[in-house]
Design a protein around this motif. Structure first.
Motif: not given
Ligand code: ATP
Length: 650
Positions: A136, A376-377, A380, A382, A401-408, A417, A448, A560
């Motif tokens: 990435t 990730y960094e 910041r 997460i 919500p989008s970007g809340s960290g679900k995929s993380t 990771y 997705q 969703h």
């Molecule tokens: P969505 O529903 O939109 O898929 P999400 O809840 O799954 O969102 P994540 O993909 O887990 O959200 O992202 C959580 C946060 O981590 C976001 O703010 C995103 O910008 C950040 N992020 C995701 N992947 C990386 C990465 N590879 N490097 C740095 N930051 C990342």
């Protein structure tokens, strides 16, 4: 990467500065040792090459000595027989030397090809072990350049640079010995001109080194642009946003920088040759002059043949010197290549098997997060203190919500990771202690963004299980609700899916990827529900496919849609990387918190846009419509309405 991803272009992220730094050649003994370690396995072949070079170099010089004999003993001595013998011998030696050169060339190419083969494999294996973070953060163009042109450059280092160093050094040494044997005065005179080469060579070496670095960076940028814009999704984005002209200008800019750099680099080389060639021609003239004076004024024993031999040998001396000085430039360039390649080799493999990694016999797919923090960094955060437990055979829906960290959260389970704090347990064992292959084999992810390889449906399915039988594949496709579609195709399972599966609809792709995961038969199934709106028929087919799967195995769903959420045993609500609420739909919706808000703004809407409704469609429609109104009136009443909905057999 989308074409909009300008940030990643090498120029803008300070690639130039790095290259400028690299323009100071740092050729350390450790680097040399490392470079030579690649030659070591081929030492036998290399010895043979060395012998061939030594023989052919010495042989190629001998005709120069014979020129003296041809002149003095043949022509001036008026001996036709000797003249013919010397001429034939001279011809024979040249032929032999060239034939040995061919053999040497073959062995040399063989070695070079094998070394680059080793390096490419080593690099590929190393890159495959790199973490998701590496891919990435690194520019794809840069990765491809190192895999392709940098490693190909190494091949020319071996076939040209190393070879030239050896053959030129041997030729130079042998020629100098022969010259000193003839006349030390003329030999010393000849080599006096050599220092004149050193200054321009050094200057040209530095300039070319710097220009090569810049050209390489520019080449990376061009590769990056091509990768971004010539990919199917990239092109689509370019077209839809009407960015053709902008992209063309970006490409044209980089291209024009590239040609300027190339011209400057070539010209730096040309000037260098002009100086060298002029200096090279001064030598023979001086030899004729001083040799003539010695014969005419000082009664030297030298013959005209001797002076001709000296001139011929001098000619043979300057060439290797010239080449060796050139090699200094090539050598620096080659070392830059090796340095660039080693840079990648030296990147630590972030995620790898623990030395005492555990491989359990089987697993139930149980997952537990204990106080997990993740970033990730570094600057910041997460995920913050995430804890939950998913028991075997049960399912969890993660919403937020989008970007809340679900995929993380999901990424941490198959160890894409590693956590910074806390631990992730799989089957009761910390994932960092588990054998990576076992761990990843036990987890199936339907993401997705479905990725299908360019090939047939069958090939894509077999990727999950190489030895799957026709029956198993059909069974999986039936379960994934895609078999009807496959049957309707003329070529059935052998239907081509197109580049990245683009010949199929989003829903079809996702169902094929569900079938693929089913064939893999993992203990834990992770389903990252598509946020993009699929049509309601596709949606219902996917829902029908996943419902029974979730029933029978441990699963995590990033949801969703209400129907998916309701299918799960527990719901985790994530906001800003924290689990803020958890429980059942009917309880959560009453809380009036994040979930209620999500429900009102997202799930309800998606549901109304075309969700699987099952038998109670009509009824729930009515309820939904009513609840819509009540939602506008007050959160409280909305919550009550939807909790009623929750009991519907969705
Ligand atoms: P969505 O529903 O939109 O898929 P999400 O809840 O799954 O969102 P994540 O993909 O887990 O959200 O992202 C959580 C946060 O981590 C976001 O703010 C995103 O910008 C950040 N992020 C995701 N992947 C990386 C990465 N590879 N490097 C740095 N930051 C990342």
């Amino acid at each position: 990467m989308p074409p909009g991803g300008r940030m990643g272009s090498p120029f803008q992220r300070g690639f130039m500065t790095e290259e400028e730094k690299a323009s100071q050649p740092k050729i350390t003994p450790a680097l040399l040792k490392r470079v030579f370690s690649y030659l070591k396995p081929y030492w036998r072949q290399l010895t043979l090459v060395l012998i061939c070079i030594a023989i052919s170099s010495a042989m190629s010089l001998y005709p120069s000595v014979l020129t003296g004999k041809i002149l003095d003993e043949g022509i001036i001595g008026r001996n036709l027989k000797l003249l013919i013998i010397f001429i034939v011998a001279s011809f024979g030696l040249t032929l032999m030397s060239n034939l040995i050169g061919v053999i040497e060339g073959y062995i040399n190419t063989w070695i070079a090809q094998h070394i680059t083969y080793d390096m490419r494999n080593q690099m590929f294996a190393h890159l495959q072990r790199m973490s998701q973070r590496f891919f990435t953060t690194n520019n794809q163009g840069d990765i491809i350049t190192r895999m392709t042109s940098d490693i190909s450059g190494v091949e020319s280092v071996i076939t040209n640079t190393f070879r030239n160093i050896l053959s030129n050094s041997i030729t130079l040494i042998v020629a100098l010995i022969m010259m000193f044997q003839k006349s030390w005065v003329l030999a010393v005179l000849g080599i006096c001109v050599i220092p004149l080469f050193v200054i321009p060579t050094r200057k040209a070496g530095k300039t070319r080194w710097k220009l090569t670095g810049e050209a390489q960076a520019c080449n990376d940028e061009i590769n990056g642009i091509l990768n971004e814009t010539m990919s199917v999704s990239g092109q689509l984005l370019v077209k839809l946003f009407g960015k053709e002209e902008q992209e063309f200008n970006r490409y044209k800019d980089a291209n024009s920088r590239m040609i300027k750099l190339n011209i400057r680099e070539r010209m730096a080389g040309r000037w260098f040759f002009v100086v060298l060639n002029t200096v090279t021609n001064i030598g023979p003239m001086l030899l004729y002059l001083v040799g003539g004076i010695l014969i005419m004024k000082y009664n030297s024993n030298l013959t005209p043949g001797d002076i001709t031999v000296m001139v011929a040998l001098l000619g043979r001396t300057y060439m290797p010197v010239n080449n060796l000085l050139n090699i200094q430039v090539d050598w620096m360039r080659s070392m830059a290549l090796f340095t660039r390649i080693f840079e990648y080799f030296d990147m630590p493999v972030e995620i790898q098997n623990a030395p005492d990694a555990i491989t359990p016999e089987s697993t139930t797919g149980e997952v537990e997060f204990r106080g997990v923090d993740f970033a990730y960094e570094p600057e910041r955060q997460i995920l913050k203190n995430v804890s939950f437990r998913l028991e075997a055979g049960r399912s969890i829906a993660i919403v937020g919500p989008s970007g809340s960290g679900k995929s993380t959260i999901i990424n941490l389970i198959p160890r894409l990771y590693d956590v910074q704090e806390g631990e992730v347990l799989f089957g009761g064992i910390d994932v960092r202690q588990l054998d990576l292959t076992f761990l990843r084999k036990s987890i199936g992810v339907v993401s997705q963004e479905t990725y299908l390889f360019n090939g047939t449906i069958r090939e894509n399915l077999l990727y999950a299980k190489e030895d799957a039988t026709e029956e198993e594949m059909i069974e999986a496709c039936k379960k994934a609700n895609i078999y009807d579609f496959i049957e309707s195709q003329e070529t059935g399972l052998d239907t081509m899916v197109g580049n990245r599966g683009l010949k199929l609809s989003g829903g079809e792709k996702q169902r094929i990827s569900i079938a693929r995961v089913l064939l893999k038969n993992p203990a834990l199934l992770i389903f990252d529900e598509a946020t993009s709106a699929l049509d309601s028929i596709s949606e219902s087919k996917i829902q029908e496919a996943i419902d029974p799967i979730i029933e029978e195995r441990t699963s995590i769903l990033i949801a969703h849609r209400l129907s998916t959420i309701l299918a799960a045993d527990e719901i985790l609500v994530v906001k800003d990387g924290e689990i803020v609420e958890r429980g059942q739909h009917k309880d959560l919706v009453k809380l009036g918190g994040v979930y209620t808000e999500l429900y009102n703004t997202q799930f309800k809407k998606v549901d109304e846009d075309g969700l699987v409704r099952g038998a109670a469609d009509a009824e729930s429609d009515e309820t939904a419509a009513r609840s819509d109104e009540s939602a506008v009136q007050s959160d409280e009443s909305a919550a009550q309405e939807f909790s009623a909905n929750a009991d519907l057999p969705l």
